[in-house]
Scaffold this motif. Structure first.
Motif, PDB file in Angstrom:
ATOM      1  N   UNK A 129       0.829  -1.078   0.207  1.00 26.26           N
ATOM      2  CA  UNK A 129       0.029  -0.158   0.003  1.00 26.26           C
ATOM      3  C   UNK A 129       1.034   1.276   0.066  1.00 26.26           C
ATOM      4  N   UNK A 130       0.494   2.138  -0.914  1.00 25.74           N
ATOM      5  CA  UNK A 130       1.378   3.310  -0.860  1.00 25.74           C
ATOM      6  C   UNK A 130       0.272   4.418  -1.084  1.00 25.74           C
ATOM      7  N   UNK A 131       0.384   5.235   0.034  1.00 24.39           N
ATOM      8  CA  UNK A 131      -0.729   6.558  -0.113  1.00 24.39           C
ATOM      9  C   UNK A 131       0.045   7.834   0.289  1.00 24.39           C
ATOM     10  N   UNK A 132      -0.463   8.778  -0.443  1.00 24.46           N
ATOM     11  CA  UNK A 132       0.033  10.004  -0.208  1.00 24.46           C
ATOM     12  C   UNK A 132      -0.932  11.140  -0.017  1.00 24.46           C
ATOM     13  N   UNK A 133      -0.710  12.157   0.968  1.00 27.83           N
ATOM     14  CA  UNK A 133      -1.514  13.083   1.519  1.00 27.83           C
ATOM     15  C   UNK A 133      -0.904  14.526   0.932  1.00 27.83           C
ATOM     16  N   UNK A 134      -1.813  15.115   0.195  1.00 21.86           N
ATOM     17  CA  UNK A 134      -1.829  16.307  -0.478  1.00 21.86           C
ATOM     18  C   UNK A 134      -2.025  17.424   0.510  1.00 21.86           C
ATOM     19  N   UNK A 135      -1.517  18.632   0.456  1.00 17.87           N
ATOM     20  CA  UNK A 135      -1.836  19.625   1.393  1.00 17.87           C
ATOM     21  C   UNK A 135      -2.014  21.169   0.292  1.00 17.87           C
ATOM     22  N   UNK A 136      -2.794  21.810   0.573  1.00 16.94           N
ATOM     23  CA  UNK A 136      -3.582  22.226   1.810  1.00 16.94           C
ATOM     24  C   UNK A 136      -4.771  21.745   2.049  1.00 16.94           C
ATOM     25  N   UNK A 137      -5.233  20.914   0.956  1.00 13.74           N
ATOM     26  CA  UNK A 137      -6.782  20.659   0.842  1.00 13.74           C
ATOM     27  C   UNK A 137      -6.854  19.135   1.520  1.00 13.74           C
ATOM     28  N   UNK A 138      -5.952  18.331   1.602  1.00 10.98           N
ATOM     29  CA  UNK A 138      -5.893  17.211   2.471  1.00 10.98           C
ATOM     30  C   UNK A 138      -6.506  15.930   1.567  1.00 10.98           C
ATOM     31  N   UNK A 139      -6.325  16.289   0.392  1.00  7.32           N
ATOM     32  CA  UNK A 139      -6.865  14.821  -0.608  1.00  7.32           C
ATOM     33  C   UNK A 139      -5.786  13.812  -0.405  1.00  7.32           C
ATOM     34  N   UNK A 140      -6.167  12.670  -0.665  1.00  2.00           N
ATOM     35  CA  UNK A 140      -5.233  11.413  -0.709  1.00  2.00           C
ATOM     36  C   UNK A 140      -5.258  10.628  -1.972  1.00  2.00           C
ATOM     37  N   UNK A 141      -4.062  10.339  -2.494  1.00  3.92           N
ATOM     38  CA  UNK A 141      -3.999   9.671  -3.727  1.00  3.92           C
ATOM     39  C   UNK A 141      -3.093   8.392  -3.523  1.00  3.92           C
ATOM     40  N   UNK A 142      -3.453   7.097  -3.778  1.00 11.22           N
ATOM     41  CA  UNK A 142      -2.690   6.145  -3.485  1.00 11.22           C
ATOM     42  C   UNK A 142      -3.086   4.811  -4.009  1.00 11.22           C
ATOM     43  N   UNK A 143      -2.694   3.574  -3.724  1.00 11.01           N
ATOM     44  CA  UNK A 143      -2.716   2.458  -4.579  1.00 11.01           C
ATOM     45  C   UNK A 143      -2.573   1.345  -3.443  1.00 11.01           C
ATOM     46  N   UNK A 144      -3.411   0.293  -3.532  1.00 11.85           N
ATOM     47  CA  UNK A 144      -2.901  -1.246  -2.831  1.00 11.85           C
ATOM     48  C   UNK A 144      -2.610  -2.069  -3.978  1.00 11.85           C
ATOM     49  N   UNK A 145      -1.504  -2.492  -4.215  1.00 13.83           N
ATOM     50  CA  UNK A 145      -0.797  -3.345  -5.145  1.00 13.83           C
ATOM     51  C   UNK A 145      -1.438  -4.698  -4.556  1.00 13.83           C
ATOM     52  N   UNK A 146      -2.147  -5.721  -5.506  1.00 15.27           N
ATOM     53  CA  UNK A 146      -2.553  -6.915  -5.017  1.00 15.27           C
ATOM     54  C   UNK A 146      -1.963  -7.748  -5.892  1.00 15.27           C
ATOM     55  N   UNK A 147      -1.747  -9.092  -5.517  1.00 12.63           N
ATOM     56  CA  UNK A 147      -1.514 -10.085  -6.499  1.00 12.63           C
ATOM     57  C   UNK A 147      -2.839 -10.321  -7.491  1.00 12.63           C
ATOM     58  N   UNK A 148      -3.750  -9.681  -7.161  1.00 14.87           N
ATOM     59  CA  UNK A 148      -4.907 -10.067  -8.313  1.00 14.87           C
ATOM     60  C   UNK A 148      -5.238  -8.637  -9.147  1.00 14.87           C
ATOM     61  N   UNK A 149      -4.431  -7.320  -8.882  1.00 10.74           N
ATOM     62  CA  UNK A 149      -4.132  -6.378  -9.376  1.00 10.74           C
ATOM     63  C   UNK A 149      -3.991  -5.225  -8.444  1.00 10.74           C
ATOM     64  N   UNK A 150      -5.126  -4.301  -8.396  1.00 11.49           N
ATOM     65  CA  UNK A 150      -4.929  -3.014  -7.481  1.00 11.49           C
ATOM     66  C   UNK A 150      -6.174  -2.588  -6.992  1.00 11.49           C
ATOM     67  N   UNK A 151      -6.205  -1.772  -6.036  1.00 15.74           N
ATOM     68  CA  UNK A 151      -7.313  -0.744  -5.589  1.00 15.74           C
ATOM     69  C   UNK A 151      -6.528   0.668  -5.514  1.00 15.74           C
ATOM     70  N   UNK A 152      -7.119   1.737  -6.027  1.00 18.99           N
ATOM     71  CA  UNK A 152      -6.526   2.974  -6.194  1.00 18.99           C
ATOM     72  C   UNK A 152      -7.695   4.038  -5.706  1.00 18.99           C
ATOM     73  N   UNK A 153      -7.187   5.391  -5.196  1.00 17.45           N
ATOM     74  CA  UNK A 153      -7.941   6.214  -4.741  1.00 17.45           C
ATOM     75  C   UNK A 153      -7.526   7.641  -5.298  1.00 17.45           C
TER      76      UNK A 153
END
Length: 170
Positions: free
Chosen positions: A90-114
């Protein structure tokens, strides 16, 4: 060398003895196909349609806690668990100043991202999984975690064309 350094910084070191390589080898899956064919391609089959995996495009509208990186990580972990998937990173990044989050969970079966815009209560998520994983089961986890007014889900069965070409080539 710079390529491998960049991968290492992302937690994706690929040397055979690395923790990443060991994790991927440990979680390698062999899919048993009902048609008796011995394949290791992890393609799925549903209602007679063969495809690479289920890709859910999920929009969270008027959600909460979209700026809480720890909450998002725990939500990813619950999504992975209920879907029957295997977490690699899992790799997540927190943006400032608005606080948004971008990231991904890498899975054996592929991924989940936000990618989230908490100032608008909006998040765009991708859940892409192959094999026996069931990404649809994660929708209720997202609903509970972010308490949105609405969740919009679009499904794409990825790789149908590739599966068709593989049948023709066989």
């Amino acid at each position: 060398m710079a390529f491998h350094d960049a991968l290492f910084q992302l937690g994706m070191d690929l040397d055979r003895g690395s923790s990443t390589a060991q994790t991927e080898e440990k979680h390698a899956l062999v899919v048993t196909h009902t048609d008796g064919e011995d394949r290791k391609d992890y393609f799925c089959e549903r209602n007679g349609v063969r495809f690479a995996g289920t890709h859910l495009l999920v929009d969270v509208l008027n959600g909460t806690r979209l700026d809480d990186i720890d909450h998002i990580e725990q939500t990813f972990r619950r999504c992975i668990e209920v879907s029957g998937a295997t977490l690699l990173h899992i790799h997540l990044h927190h943006f400032t100043p608005n606080g948004g989050v971008s990231g991904v969970a890498v899975l054996s079966e592929s991924h989940i991202s936000i990618h989230s815009w908490p100032e608008y209560g909006y998040a765009a998520l991708d859940l892409f999984m192959c094999g026996h994983a069931k990404p649809h089961l994660a929708i209720e986890v997202l609903r509970e975690a972010f308490e949105p007014d609405e969740i919009i889900v679009k499904e794409i069965l990825r790789g149908q064309e590739a599966a068709t070409q593989m049948k023709l080539a066989a």
